[in-house]
Enzyme design. Structure first.
Site, PDB file in Angstrom:
ATOM      1  CB  SER A 178      62.199  98.563  42.098  1.00  0.00           C
ATOM      2  OG  SER A 178      61.840  98.879  40.928  1.00  0.00           O
ATOM      3  CG  ASP A 207      62.813 100.280  37.107  1.00  0.00           C
ATOM      4  OD1 ASP A 207      63.250  99.820  36.586  1.00  0.00           O
ATOM      5  OD2 ASP A 207      62.622 100.096  38.116  1.00  0.00           O
ATOM      6  CG  ASP A 228      64.490  96.708  39.649  1.00  0.00           C
ATOM      7  OD1 ASP A 228      64.139  97.574  38.615  1.00  0.00           O
ATOM      8  OD2 ASP A 228      64.130  95.509  39.759  1.00  0.00           O
ATOM      9  CG  ASP A 285      60.709  96.428  36.868  1.00  0.00           C
ATOM     10  OD1 ASP A 285      61.780  97.684  37.111  1.00  0.00           O
ATOM     11  OD2 ASP A 285      61.039  95.288  38.415  1.00  0.00           O
TER      12      ASP A 285
END
Length: 453
Positions: free
Chosen positions: A97, A241, A243, A245
């Protein structure tokens, strides 16, 4: 027994704490938990080590008799949406992440597309540490990993289904997308194109080493992006960010707007959708008190939770509400899915701008004004965090909330001191009505925490 799962999945430094042996054994544990014959979709962000860990987890899953499908590069919410809508029994995402470039990780997704519950994390850990893995007979190990090529298209269609595409198209918005040199660079430009936007990009090539900026979108890491947004005079900027999300927005004046500010606005906008959900939202104790200040005029209740999207998502699923979010830019829109979703947040913000018919700067200026400082202090494995919390409570009077860390609220400021669940750091978040007060208070807290490391 050790502890592998943190606030949001398993994370560690590549080839140090997070070894290929750990990844393979975790694949065996996950496969044993979900059972022989279950179908599991696996995907990854653009981080270094991603392919290596994907192969390691896959081998463990296959050994437990699981049917593995590979989704390739994809944002975490895209893979989650695929698990939910394409009929998989579970999912695994190789990602760390927002963590620094030297980290990678493993996240486990349930059949509904949401991160598995804390109880299921504990069950998988029990299998991992006991070594009681199911091992498939060699005669039936004939299923090879298969490709799943519908993840991105399926996700984009899902996002677009929740907004008024034609209304947004008529505005011909100019947008700047900062993909953090990872998988948000794949999907958000497609969403923007389908919404009729003129698109500018920064940090949109896939770079496993994140050499342009850190994967976490912060005020410091987005300075160049914000400057470019102002120079290009875009209507809205969005930064993801690692990933994708999360979505941190930059308004039409080039100002970075933190996630609880956008979360408050998007929560109101979610309340205008036909949902039938109770008029309440769930947000972590790390969010600003401005959320309550703003949403109370719309008769929307704010429920504070522990920090972590897993806790917020499951609370939202169990008790129902119109939205959930974190101050870091992770927004959950239940009509779409019960997970943080950067591209969904982006599309909703564009729809809100099109409907309100004002600039993004004007939209954010409708919120109560606070000055924010976010920083962190690195700690050692032997650091007594409880001692830090006690020192903070003793040094600063006010209303004290200890749901997660120590939050102190006064009429003029609030702050949160909290140990991260994913990194060896203590986070310090401060907001005050006076900018100098916010910075001075943050400096003092960093000194206090640092003296006890």
């Amino acid at each position: 027994m050790g502890k592998l799962f943190g606030t949001d999945g398993i994370r560690g430094t590549i080839n140090k704490e997070l070894t290929i042996e750990l990844a393979q054994k975790m694949g065996q544990a996950i496969g044993t938990f979900f059972g022989k014959g279950s179908t599991i979709l696996i995907g990854r962000d653009a981080r270094a080590g991603g392919d290596m860990y994907t192969r390691s987890v896959e081998s463990g899953l296959l050994s437990a008799g699981v049917k593995v499908y590979e989704g390739g590069f994809a944002p975490t919410p895209a893979l989650q949406y695929a698990v939910k809508t394409l009929g998989y029994d579970a999912g695994v995402i190789i990602t760390a992440s927002h963590n620094p470039a030297e980290y990678n990780g493993i996240k486990v997704i349930d059949k509904d597309g949401v991160e598995i519950s804390r109880d299921k994390e504990n069950e998988i850990e029990d299998i991992y540490f006991s070594g009681k893995f199911y091992s498939e007979d060699w005669r039936t190990l004939t299923f090879d990993v298969k490709k799943e090529d519908r993840v991105v298209d399926n996700y984009v269609k899902g996002v677009l289904s929740h907004v008024d595409v034609e209304k947004i198209k008529k505005k011909e918005f100019k947008v700047l997308i900062d993909g953090a040199n990872s998988v948000g660079s794949i999907t958000s430009p497609i969403v923007a194109r389908e919404l009729g936007c003129k698109i500018y990009g920064i940090n949109t090539n896939l770079d496993p080493l994140f050499t342009a900026r850190t994967p976490e979108p912060t005020f410091n890491s987005l300075k160049e992006t914000a400057s470019l947004a102002k120079e290009l005079k875009v209507d809205l900027g969005v930064a993801h960010d690692g990933d994708a999300d999360r979505a941190i927005f930059i308004d039409s004046l080039g100002r970075v707007q933190w996630g609880d500010r956008s979360g408050a606005l998007l929560s109101y906008w979610a309340s205008t959708k036909e949902s039938g959900y109770p008029r309440r939202i769930f947000t972590a104790v790390s969010s600003s008190v401005l959320v309550q200040d703003y949403l109370k005029k719309y008769n929307i209740e704010v429920v504070w939770t522990k920090v972590g999207s897993v806790d917020i998502a499951h609370k939202l699923m169990e008790e129902k509400g119109i939205a959930g979010f974190e101050e870091n830019g992770g927004f959950i829109f239940p009509l779409h899915q019960y997970v943080r979703d950067g591209a969904m947040s982006f599309a909703l913000m564009l729809e809100m701008l099109a409907s309100e018919n004002i600039s993004s700067a004007e939209l954010f200026d409708n919120l109560p004004k606070y000055y924010t400082v976010k920083t962190k202090v690195h700690i050692n494995k032997d650091t007594n965090v409880e001692k830090i919390y006690e020192a903070v409570k003793s040094a600063y009077p006010g209303d004290i909330v200890t749901i997660d860390g120590v939050k102190v609220i006064t009429p003029d400021y609030w702050f949160l001191v909290r140990k991260s669940g994913t990194e060896p750091i203590v986070r310090v978040m401060v907001e005050a009505k006076n900018e100098e007060k916010a910075q001075n208070l943050a400096n003092d807290l960093v000194k206090l925490v640092g003296s006890l490391v």
